[in-house]
Motif scaffolding. Structure first.
Motif, PDB file in Angstrom:
ATOM      1  N   LEU A   1       9.519  -0.313 -10.115  1.00 17.53           N
ATOM      2  CA  LEU A   1       9.773   0.622  -9.034  1.00 17.53           C
ATOM      3  C   LEU A   1      11.165   0.865  -8.388  1.00 17.53           C
ATOM      4  O   LEU A   1      11.916  -0.041  -8.818  1.00 17.53           O
ATOM      5  N   ASP A   2      11.749   2.206  -8.647  1.00 19.62           N
ATOM      6  CA  ASP A   2      13.111   2.472  -8.070  1.00 19.62           C
ATOM      7  C   ASP A   2      13.060   2.368  -6.736  1.00 19.62           C
ATOM      8  O   ASP A   2      12.963   2.922  -5.643  1.00 19.62           O
ATOM      9  N   VAL A   3      14.113   1.225  -6.124  1.00 19.65           N
ATOM     10  CA  VAL A   3      13.728   0.444  -5.569  1.00 19.65           C
ATOM     11  C   VAL A   3      14.178   0.902  -4.483  1.00 19.65           C
ATOM     12  O   VAL A   3      13.799   1.692  -3.021  1.00 19.65           O
ATOM     13  N   GLU A   4      15.407   2.047  -4.575  1.00 19.53           N
ATOM     14  CA  GLU A   4      16.446   2.383  -3.989  1.00 19.53           C
ATOM     15  C   GLU A   4      15.507   4.239  -3.351  1.00 19.53           C
ATOM     16  O   GLU A   4      15.564   4.763  -1.964  1.00 19.53           O
ATOM     17  N   LYS A   5      15.208   4.585  -4.002  1.00 15.54           N
ATOM     18  CA  LYS A   5      13.974   6.216  -4.191  1.00 15.54           C
ATOM     19  C   LYS A   5      12.580   5.417  -2.909  1.00 15.54           C
ATOM     20  O   LYS A   5      12.646   6.553  -2.175  1.00 15.54           O
ATOM     21  N   PHE A   6      12.288   3.927  -3.359  1.00 13.00           N
ATOM     22  CA  PHE A   6      11.405   3.676  -2.526  1.00 13.00           C
ATOM     23  C   PHE A   6      11.688   3.585  -0.630  1.00 13.00           C
ATOM     24  O   PHE A   6      10.858   4.284   0.112  1.00 13.00           O
ATOM     25  N   TRP A   7      12.504   3.029  -0.635  1.00 14.57           N
ATOM     26  CA  TRP A   7      13.150   2.866   1.325  1.00 14.57           C
ATOM     27  C   TRP A   7      13.742   4.223   1.601  1.00 14.57           C
ATOM     28  O   TRP A   7      13.597   4.626   2.581  1.00 14.57           O
ATOM     29  N   ASP A   8      14.024   5.495   0.346  1.00 15.68           N
ATOM     30  CA  ASP A   8      14.653   6.439   1.070  1.00 15.68           C
ATOM     31  C   ASP A   8      13.037   7.477   1.053  1.00 15.68           C
ATOM     32  O   ASP A   8      13.363   7.925   2.231  1.00 15.68           O
ATOM     33  N   ILE A   9      12.580   7.270   0.693  1.00 13.90           N
ATOM     34  CA  ILE A   9      11.365   7.960   0.570  1.00 13.90           C
ATOM     35  C   ILE A   9      10.470   7.555   2.069  1.00 13.90           C
ATOM     36  O   ILE A   9      10.099   8.283   3.376  1.00 13.90           O
ATOM     37  N   VAL A  10      10.568   6.250   2.495  1.00 13.11           N
ATOM     38  CA  VAL A  10      10.272   5.522   3.669  1.00 13.11           C
ATOM     39  C   VAL A  10      10.470   6.397   4.581  1.00 13.11           C
ATOM     40  O   VAL A  10      10.003   6.608   5.546  1.00 13.11           O
ATOM     41  N   GLU A  11      12.192   5.899   4.681  1.00  8.45           N
ATOM     42  CA  GLU A  11      13.090   6.820   5.701  1.00  8.45           C
ATOM     43  C   GLU A  11      12.986   8.178   6.239  1.00  8.45           C
ATOM     44  O   GLU A  11      12.261   8.014   7.655  1.00  8.45           O
ATOM     45  N   ASP A  12      12.631   8.669   5.551  1.00  7.19           N
ATOM     46  CA  ASP A  12      12.975  10.354   5.468  1.00  7.19           C
ATOM     47  C   ASP A  12      11.463  10.771   5.639  1.00  7.19           C
ATOM     48  O   ASP A  12      11.003  11.761   6.781  1.00  7.19           O
TER      49      ASP A  12
ATOM     50  N   ASP B   1       0.555  -1.589   0.383  1.00  5.44           N
ATOM     51  CA  ASP B   1       0.273  -0.446  -0.301  1.00  5.44           C
ATOM     52  C   ASP B   1       0.589   0.595   0.099  1.00  5.44           C
ATOM     53  O   ASP B   1       0.386   2.334  -0.749  1.00  5.44           O
ATOM     54  N   PRO B   2       1.777   1.700   0.949  1.00  4.16           N
ATOM     55  CA  PRO B   2       3.141   2.500   1.001  1.00  4.16           C
ATOM     56  C   PRO B   2       3.089   3.017  -1.414  1.00  4.16           C
ATOM     57  O   PRO B   2       3.618   4.397  -1.047  1.00  4.16           O
ATOM     58  N   THR B   3       2.978   2.223  -1.602  1.00  7.15           N
ATOM     59  CA  THR B   3       3.827   2.969  -3.340  1.00  7.15           C
ATOM     60  C   THR B   3       2.845   3.992  -3.519  1.00  7.15           C
ATOM     61  O   THR B   3       3.259   4.518  -4.439  1.00  7.15           O
ATOM     62  N   THR B   4       1.569   3.790  -2.491  1.00 10.83           N
ATOM     63  CA  THR B   4       0.202   4.144  -3.949  1.00 10.83           C
ATOM     64  C   THR B   4       0.790   6.428  -3.007  1.00 10.83           C
ATOM     65  O   THR B   4       1.349   7.142  -4.272  1.00 10.83           O
ATOM     66  N   ILE B   5       1.406   6.334  -2.026  1.00 11.71           N
ATOM     67  CA  ILE B   5       2.108   7.266  -1.575  1.00 11.71           C
ATOM     68  C   ILE B   5       3.700   7.939  -1.398  1.00 11.71           C
ATOM     69  O   ILE B   5       3.022   8.953  -2.209  1.00 11.71           O
ATOM     70  N   ALA B   6       3.982   6.839  -2.164  1.00  7.76           N
ATOM     71  CA  ALA B   6       5.413   7.022  -2.336  1.00  7.76           C
ATOM     72  C   ALA B   6       4.636   7.546  -3.504  1.00  7.76           C
ATOM     73  O   ALA B   6       5.882   9.003  -4.351  1.00  7.76           O
ATOM     74  N   TYR B   7       4.410   7.188  -4.689  1.00  9.03           N
ATOM     75  CA  TYR B   7       3.980   8.064  -6.061  1.00  9.03           C
ATOM     76  C   TYR B   7       3.785   8.767  -5.622  1.00  9.03           C
ATOM     77  O   TYR B   7       3.832  10.174  -6.446  1.00  9.03           O
ATOM     78  N   LEU B   8       2.539   9.818  -4.843  1.00 10.92           N
ATOM     79  CA  LEU B   8       2.139  10.720  -5.225  1.00 10.92           C
ATOM     80  C   LEU B   8       3.542  11.879  -4.619  1.00 10.92           C
ATOM     81  O   LEU B   8       3.545  13.018  -4.476  1.00 10.92           O
ATOM     82  N   ILE B   9       4.457  11.607  -3.604  1.00 17.69           N
ATOM     83  CA  ILE B   9       5.399  11.809  -3.214  1.00 17.69           C
ATOM     84  C   ILE B   9       6.549  12.472  -3.803  1.00 17.69           C
ATOM     85  O   ILE B   9       6.912  13.970  -4.414  1.00 17.69           O
ATOM     86  N   ASP B  10       6.739  11.877  -4.510  1.00 19.02           N
ATOM     87  CA  ASP B  10       7.315  11.603  -5.472  1.00 19.02           C
ATOM     88  C   ASP B  10       6.933  10.685  -6.925  1.00 19.02           C
ATOM     89  O   ASP B  10       8.266   9.478  -7.084  1.00 19.02           O
TER      90      ASP B  10
END
Ligand code: BDR
Ligand code: CA
Length: 315
Positions: free
Chosen positions: A296-307, A242-251
Motif C-alpha cells: 500500500l502507498d500509505v500516504e496516497k491511501f490517506w489522501d484518498i480517504v481525506e479527499d 475494507d476501504p482499501t477496496t474502494i481506494a483501489y477502484l479510485i486510484d
C-alpha cells in the motif's frame, strides 16, 4: 452509458465497511448501484440497520437489500463484538431511522442488477461471501457481466481469526471457494495489505479538520475503533481493512498487486478458511485467478480517504 465504474458493495457494517461506503458513494469515478448486507461483524439485522443508518446520515440514495444471515454450509462463527461493539457500529449516534429497506433479497438484487446493467459491474464484497456465492450459484449468467470481484478478505501470510485464516473468508469458507473458483478475476485485499492501512489517533486528528458530515462520521467511528483496538489487542491504531477496496477502484496506483493462483482451504482442518495463494507461482498448471494486494502507498491511501470525506455536505 456512463463511464463511471458500476459497483455493488456487499458488506457487514462494521466500522471499516462504513468507511468503504463513504468513499464510494460520492466519488465521481464510481457509480454505486446498491448496498447488500450479510451476517459477519454482527447479526444480519444489526448490520442491515447500520447500512441504512449510514445511508440516511450521509444522504446516500441507493437501495439497501438484506441477504444471508448464516453461512451457506457450516454454522457461522460468533460475531466480532470486541471490535465493533454491540450494535456492530458503536460510536456515532444516529437520528431515528426512516430510510426503508429495499424489499428484494440481496441475492436477487445482485442477480437482477448485474444482468440488467448496460456495462459490466464490479462486485465489492467486504464481508463473508455468502450472498455472492449464492448469486453465482442461483444465476451463473451473472458471471458474463461481472468484470472483477474486488474483495477484502484472506491473507497469504497470517490470519486474524485463526493462525491461518482471515475473518471474512473463515466465516463462510465454502462461499469463498465458490467465489475464488468462479472464473472471474478476484482482486484480493488481504490482511497482508490492510495491516499497512493503520488508523492511528493522528489520522483521526487529521480527519477531524474535514468539516463535513462524512468527516464527522469517520471521526466518531474511528474514535471507538481505536479504543477497541487498544483494549482488545493493545494496539495504538488498527487496520482499516475494507476501504482499501474502494481506494483501489479510485486510484489503482495506490496498491501494488501480484498475479497468483489462489484457492480456499475448505477441508475443515486447522487451516480451514485459509487463502492458499501461490506467491511464488509454484503450481504452473493453475491459472492465475487472482490479483493479490501486496503493498500500500500509505500516504496516497490517506489522501484518498481525506479527499473523499471532503465530497460531502459541510457541517
Ligand atoms: C474483516 O473482518 C471485519 O471485522 C472487517 O469489517 C473486515 O471486513 C477483517 O478481517
Ligand atoms: Ca467488513
Amino acid at each position: 452509458m456512463s463511464d463511471r465504474r458500476k459497483i455493488i458493495i456487499d458488506c457487514d457494517p462494521g466500522h471499516d465497511d462504513a468507511v468503504a461506503i463513504m468513499l464510494a458513494a460520492r466519488n465521481p469515478k464510481i457509480e454505486l448501484l446498491g448496498i447488500t448486507t450479510v451476517r459477519g461483524n454482527q447479526t444480519l439485522e444489526k448490520v442491515t440497520k447500520n447500512a441504512l443508518n449510514i445511508c440516511q446520515y450521509l444522504g446516500i440514495d441507493v437501495p439497501v437489500c438484506q441477504g444471508l444471515g448464516e453461512a451457506i454450509v457450516r454454522k457461522s462463527p460468533p460475531v466480532e463484538e470486541r471490535v465493533h461493539g454491540d450494535s456492530g457500529l458503536d460510536g456515532p449516534v444516529f437520528d431515528p431511522l426512516t430510510k426503508q429497506l429495499d424489499p428484494r433479497h440481496a441475492v436477487d438484487f445482485i442477480i437482477e442488477t448485474v444482468l440488467n446493467a448496460d456495462s459490466p459491474v464490479t462486485l465489492v464484497p467486504t464481508g463473508p461471501l455468502s450472498n455472492i456465492a449464492m448469486a453465482i450459484k442461483k444465476e451463473p449468467r451473472i458471471l458474463e457481466n461481472i468484470d472483477e470481484i474486488v474483495l477484502m478478505g484472506g491473507a497469504y501470510q497470517h490470519g486474524n481469526v485463526t493462525a491461518a485464516a482471515e475473518f471474512n473468508i473463515y466465516a463462510d469458507a465454502e462461499a469463498a471457494h465458490v467465489v475464488f473458483s468462479c472464473g472471474r478475476r478476484v482482486v484480493m485485499m488481504g490482511l497482508d495489505l490492510t495491516r499497512q492501512a493503520l488508523c492511528y489517533p493522528e489520522i483521526v486528528e487529521r480527519m477531524e479538520k474535514v468539516k463535513t458530515r462524512a468527516g464527522k462520521l469517520f471521526v466518531d467511528l474511528m474514535k471507538f475503533f481505536c479504543m477497541t483496538q487498544k483494549r482488545t489487542f493493545g494496539w495504538e491504531g488498527g487496520p482499516l481493512h475494507d476501504p482499501t477496496t474502494i481506494a483501489y477502484l479510485i486510484d489503482p496506483s495506490c496498491i501494488e498487486t501480484k498475479d497468483m493462483y489462489s484457492e480456499i482451504d475448505i477441508t475443515g482442518g486447522p487451516s480451514h478458511g485459509r487463502t492458499n495463494c501461490d506467491f511464488f507461482n509454484l503450481m504452473k498448471d493453475k491459472e492465475m485467478n487472482s490479483k493479490v494486494a501486496v503493498k500500500l502507498d500509505v500516504e496516497k491511501f490517506w489522501d484518498i480517504v481525506e479527499d473523499n470525506l471532503r465530497l460531502y455536505d459541510s457541517i
